[in-house]
Design a protein around this motif. Structure first.
Motif, PDB file in Angstrom:
ATOM      1  N   VAL B  42       0.830  -1.198   0.000  1.00 27.34           N
ATOM      2  CA  VAL B  42       0.000   0.000   0.000  1.00 27.34           C
ATOM      3  C   VAL B  42       0.869   1.255   0.000  1.00 27.34           C
ATOM      4  CG1 VAL B  42      -1.715   1.279   1.318  1.00 27.34           C
ATOM      5  CG2 VAL B  42      -1.955  -1.154   1.012  1.00 27.34           C
ATOM      6  N   LEU B  46       0.767   4.574  -2.422  1.00 28.50           N
ATOM      7  CA  LEU B  46       0.714   5.964  -1.951  1.00 28.50           C
ATOM      8  C   LEU B  46       1.896   6.766  -2.466  1.00 28.50           C
ATOM      9  CD1 LEU B  46      -0.614   5.348   1.644  1.00 28.50           C
ATOM     10  CD2 LEU B  46      -1.840   6.218  -0.328  1.00 28.50           C
ATOM     11  N   VAL B  49       1.117   8.031  -5.735  1.00 20.51           N
ATOM     12  CA  VAL B  49       0.359   9.293  -5.704  1.00 20.51           C
ATOM     13  C   VAL B  49       1.317  10.475  -5.734  1.00 20.51           C
ATOM     14  CG1 VAL B  49      -1.165  10.731  -4.329  1.00 20.51           C
ATOM     15  CG2 VAL B  49      -1.563   8.283  -4.457  1.00 20.51           C
ATOM     16  N   LEU B  73      -6.871  14.276 -11.981  1.00 20.18           N
ATOM     17  CA  LEU B  73      -8.214  13.700 -11.993  1.00 20.18           C
ATOM     18  C   LEU B  73      -8.170  12.217 -12.344  1.00 20.18           C
ATOM     19  CD1 LEU B  73     -11.221  14.569 -11.791  1.00 20.18           C
ATOM     20  CD2 LEU B  73     -11.208  14.747 -14.250  1.00 20.18           C
ATOM     21  N   VAL B  76      -4.431  10.288 -10.091  1.00 24.53           N
ATOM     22  CA  VAL B  76      -4.528  10.265  -8.633  1.00 24.53           C
ATOM     23  C   VAL B  76      -5.949   9.922  -8.202  1.00 24.53           C
ATOM     24  CG1 VAL B  76      -4.193  11.603  -6.554  1.00 24.53           C
ATOM     25  CG2 VAL B  76      -2.680  11.954  -8.489  1.00 24.53           C
ATOM     26  N   GLY B  77      -6.943  10.541  -8.872  1.00 25.96           N
ATOM     27  CA  GLY B  77      -8.323  10.387  -8.425  1.00 25.96           C
ATOM     28  C   GLY B  77      -8.940   9.056  -8.784  1.00 25.96           C
ATOM     29  N   SER B  78      -8.536   8.466  -9.898  1.00 30.23           N
ATOM     30  CA  SER B  78      -9.215   7.238 -10.316  1.00 30.23           C
ATOM     31  C   SER B  78      -8.297   6.019 -10.321  1.00 30.23           C
ATOM     32  CB  SER B  78      -9.811   7.420 -11.714  1.00 30.23           C
ATOM     33  OG  SER B  78     -10.636   8.543 -11.725  1.00 30.23           O
ATOM     34  N   VAL B  80      -5.305   5.435  -8.961  1.00 29.34           N
ATOM     35  CA  VAL B  80      -4.761   5.031  -7.671  1.00 29.34           C
ATOM     36  C   VAL B  80      -5.868   4.509  -6.761  1.00 29.34           C
ATOM     37  CG1 VAL B  80      -3.614   5.854  -5.608  1.00 29.34           C
ATOM     38  CG2 VAL B  80      -2.774   6.543  -7.825  1.00 29.34           C
ATOM     39  N   VAL B  81      -7.070   5.138  -6.852  1.00 28.22           N
ATOM     40  CA  VAL B  81      -8.189   4.623  -6.057  1.00 28.22           C
ATOM     41  C   VAL B  81      -8.508   3.195  -6.472  1.00 28.22           C
ATOM     42  CG1 VAL B  81     -10.641   4.896  -5.597  1.00 28.22           C
ATOM     43  CG2 VAL B  81      -9.151   6.880  -5.559  1.00 28.22           C
ATOM     44  N   LEU B  82      -8.480   2.950  -7.786  1.00 33.75           N
ATOM     45  CA  LEU B  82      -8.736   1.599  -8.291  1.00 33.75           C
ATOM     46  C   LEU B  82      -7.671   0.628  -7.778  1.00 33.75           C
ATOM     47  CD1 LEU B  82     -10.811   0.357 -10.208  1.00 33.75           C
ATOM     48  CD2 LEU B  82      -9.150   0.581 -12.030  1.00 33.75           C
ATOM     49  N   LEU B  84      -5.823   0.955  -5.033  1.00 29.70           N
ATOM     50  CA  LEU B  84      -6.014   0.722  -3.596  1.00 29.70           C
ATOM     51  C   LEU B  84      -7.189  -0.215  -3.357  1.00 29.70           C
ATOM     52  CD1 LEU B  84      -5.389   4.253  -2.106  1.00 29.70           C
ATOM     53  CD2 LEU B  84      -4.074   2.200  -1.676  1.00 29.70           C
ATOM     54  N   PHE B  85      -8.250  -0.026  -4.160  1.00 27.26           N
ATOM     55  CA  PHE B  85      -9.421  -0.891  -4.062  1.00 27.26           C
ATOM     56  C   PHE B  85      -9.009  -2.337  -4.307  1.00 27.26           C
ATOM     57  CE2 PHE B  85     -13.476  -2.462  -6.068  1.00 27.26           C
ATOM     58  CZ  PHE B  85     -14.190  -2.474  -4.895  1.00 27.26           C
ATOM     59  N   MET B  88      -6.934  -3.671  -1.401  1.00 25.60           N
ATOM     60  CA  MET B  88      -7.727  -3.982  -0.206  1.00 25.60           C
ATOM     61  C   MET B  88      -8.540  -5.247  -0.402  1.00 25.60           C
ATOM     62  SD  MET B  88      -9.258  -0.389   1.029  1.00 25.60           S
ATOM     63  CE  MET B  88      -8.265   0.952   1.616  1.00 25.60           C
ATOM     64  N   LEU B  89      -9.004  -5.480  -1.656  1.00 22.64           N
ATOM     65  CA  LEU B  89      -9.801  -6.670  -1.921  1.00 22.64           C
ATOM     66  C   LEU B  89      -8.948  -7.928  -1.804  1.00 22.64           C
ATOM     67  CD1 LEU B  89     -12.205  -6.113  -4.921  1.00 22.64           C
ATOM     68  CD2 LEU B  89     -12.764  -6.660  -2.576  1.00 22.64           C
TER      69      LEU B  89
END
Lengths: 322, 183
Positions: B42, B46, B49, B73, B76-78, B80-82, B84-85, B88-89
């Motif tokens: 993780v 980060l 990012v 947008l 960083v916004g999509s 990296v969120v994907l 991290l998602f 986590m899964l």
């Protein structure tokens, strides 16, 4: 020297707005909820409707012990509230509240993109909090946050793109300069999509699945105490302010009003933002929480087609009037 | 891009913007290096990012405001969120995750080095000593970028969108296949 002073003054004002308005919205939420639910809440502190309770709450938060769970990833755990809060401060810099260059912190050429991009960064704070807490409820909350964000980012962007097409610019003051009253019915579907998607992005009820207290305690924020928890709460209220101000600027004409555009434009902006913030609170009191599958279904099968239809409509009208 | 030559200021006596550009570049490179070397999954995401954000700042310094915000947008916004998602899964423990090392370290290093050399070579060869006039009208503004993209580069743009659409359809087909096999 004058330039430096000008910039410093603007930043100071933006910072003051950032510190005051979210707290006002927070206090309004307590009071509006209390009255809607037929209960009073704390009424004595400070006199009028117990306004000083807010100050007392702040003092309480500061005094609490700042606990970091033993198994947590310390640095990320401690960094997360700042990552969640600071983007909203940056966004407020770019939102115009009145006509002319004097009424916006900084004119950003690609304003819509700046605002949406930076707002998206704030969600990383929740994800970091969810992962670093070393708590399964937090992790579930983080997962739900991410899933929700991925679903609702797209309709929000599409709705904003529709306004940008209508105005022919992506700068926020530019959009307001181009605004005409008949945009309101023209862009109303986009406005609804934007507002609903924004609510979901902020995890406000009825989209508060990621922090559903009856299932996963408080989602990603379960392990937080004291000041860091208060920062997350502040981020939520700052998010409401930003979302309402953005909806005002993009869809409701910002400082345009029936009268007094020039001198009192900022009053219109604040008034519209305030009414929208009231709606946000109202929704919290009236609607039950959406289930995770209902949440995803709403985004993918309702909001995105609606946003696409709005873009098509915008394009047709735009070509027709040219 | 549309870099009009504004004389030749030379490499000595750099301006403030140039110094900032180099410093941000160093930070970005450092963050990218940590991203691929850290043993905590993780943390890698980060640091990514930081690296992608640093790249956005570089675009900003080159007056390409629109590109910079789109970078934030989308990446960083999509993305990296994907990421991290996904992390986590699956399994992303706090602390080291030694089983995440695939043993391809040296091959990966070779590929990364080769592509870096190729890219630097191409960019240096294409632009040489072209300077952007930072004082004039912004050459990377939304207006300029849009006009340039849809007048000069509209065919590659459309080809790219078709390619992405094909990838999207392919992803859906791949993820649906299993269910049909079972039934």
């Amino acid at each position: 020297m004058n330039d430096v002073l000008d910039v410093a003054l603007r930043l100071l004002i933006v910072f003051a707005v950032f510190m005051v308005v979210p707290l006002v919205v927070g206090q309004a939420e307590h009071k509006v909820m209390a009255h809607m639910q037929g209960r009073l809440g704390p009424m004595y502190a400070g006199g009028f409707h117990g306004w000083a309770q807010l100050v007392a709450d702040g003092v309480k938060f500061v005094q609490k012990e700042d606990v970091v769970p033993a198994e947590a990833d310390r640095r990320i755990f401690q960094l997360a509230p700042a990552v969640a809060l600071l983007p909203y401060l940056l966004v407020i810099v770019a939102i115009p509240i009145g006509p002319g260059e004097g009424a916006v912190g900084q004119v950003v050429d690609a304003g819509i993109f700046f605002v949406l991009a930076v707002m998206g960064v704030g969600v990383l704070g929740s994800l970091m909090a969810g992962w670093a807490s070393a708590n399964k409820f937090s992790l579930l909350g983080g997962l739900r946050t991410a899933a929700q964000l991925l679903a609702y980012e797209l309709p929000m962007l599409l709705a904003a793109a529709s306004v940008a097409m209508a105005a022919g610019t992506v700068s926020l003051p530019g959009i307001l300069d181009a605004f005409e009253w008949w945009w309101l019915p023209w862009q109303i579907v986009g406005a609804l999509v934007f507002f609903v998607a924004g609510l979901a992005e902020l995890q406000r009820p009825p989209f508060d699945m990621p922090v559903a207290d009856s299932e996963i305690i408080f989602g990603a924020y379960t392990e937080y105490t004291g000041l860091r928890f208060a920062l997350f709460l502040l981020a939520e209220y700052a998010g409401i302010v930003v979302l309402c101000a953005l909806t005002t600027v993009l869809f409701l004409g910002g400082w345009h009003g029936p009268l007094g555009d020039d001198g009192l434009g900022w009053v219109w902006t604040l008034l519209k933002t305030g009414v929208l913030a009231f709606v946000v609170i109202w929704l919290r009191v009236t609607y039950p929480r959406l289930r995770e599958d209902q949440l995803q279904k709403l985004a993918w099968t309702t909001l995105i087609p609606l946003a696409l239809a709005q873009i098509a409509l915008t394009g047709i009208v735009k070509v027709a009037i040219n | 891009m549309l870099a009009a030559t504004a004389g030749h200021p030379g490499f000595l006596s750099p301006t403030g913007v140039e110094i900032a550009f180099v410093l941000v570049g160093i930070v970005t490179l450092g963050a990218a290096f940590i991203t691929v070397t850290t043993r905590q999954l993780v943390h890698a995401a980060l640091w990514l990012v930081v690296a992608l954000g640093g790249l956005a700042v570089e675009y900003l310094l080159l007056t390409a405001e629109f590109i910079a915000w789109v970078q934030v947008l989308i990446y960083v916004g999509s993305i990296v969120v994907l990421l991290l998602f996904g992390l986590m899964l699956t399994r992303a423990p706090i602390g080291h995750s030694p089983d995440a090392d695939s043993g391809n370290r040296w091959i990966a290093l070779g590929v990364a080095g080769a592509s870096a050399i190729a890219l630097v070579w191409v960019v240096v060869d294409a632009f040489r000593t072209t300077w952007i006039d930072l004082d004039g009208p912004a050459q990377g503004s939304t207006d300029a970028t849009g006009a340039f993209l849809f007048r000069h580069w509209v065919l590659p743009f459309e080809a790219l969108s078709v390619l992405l659409l094909a990838a999207l359809v392919g992803a859906i087909v791949l993820s649906r296949k299993d269910r049909e096999d079972k039934s």
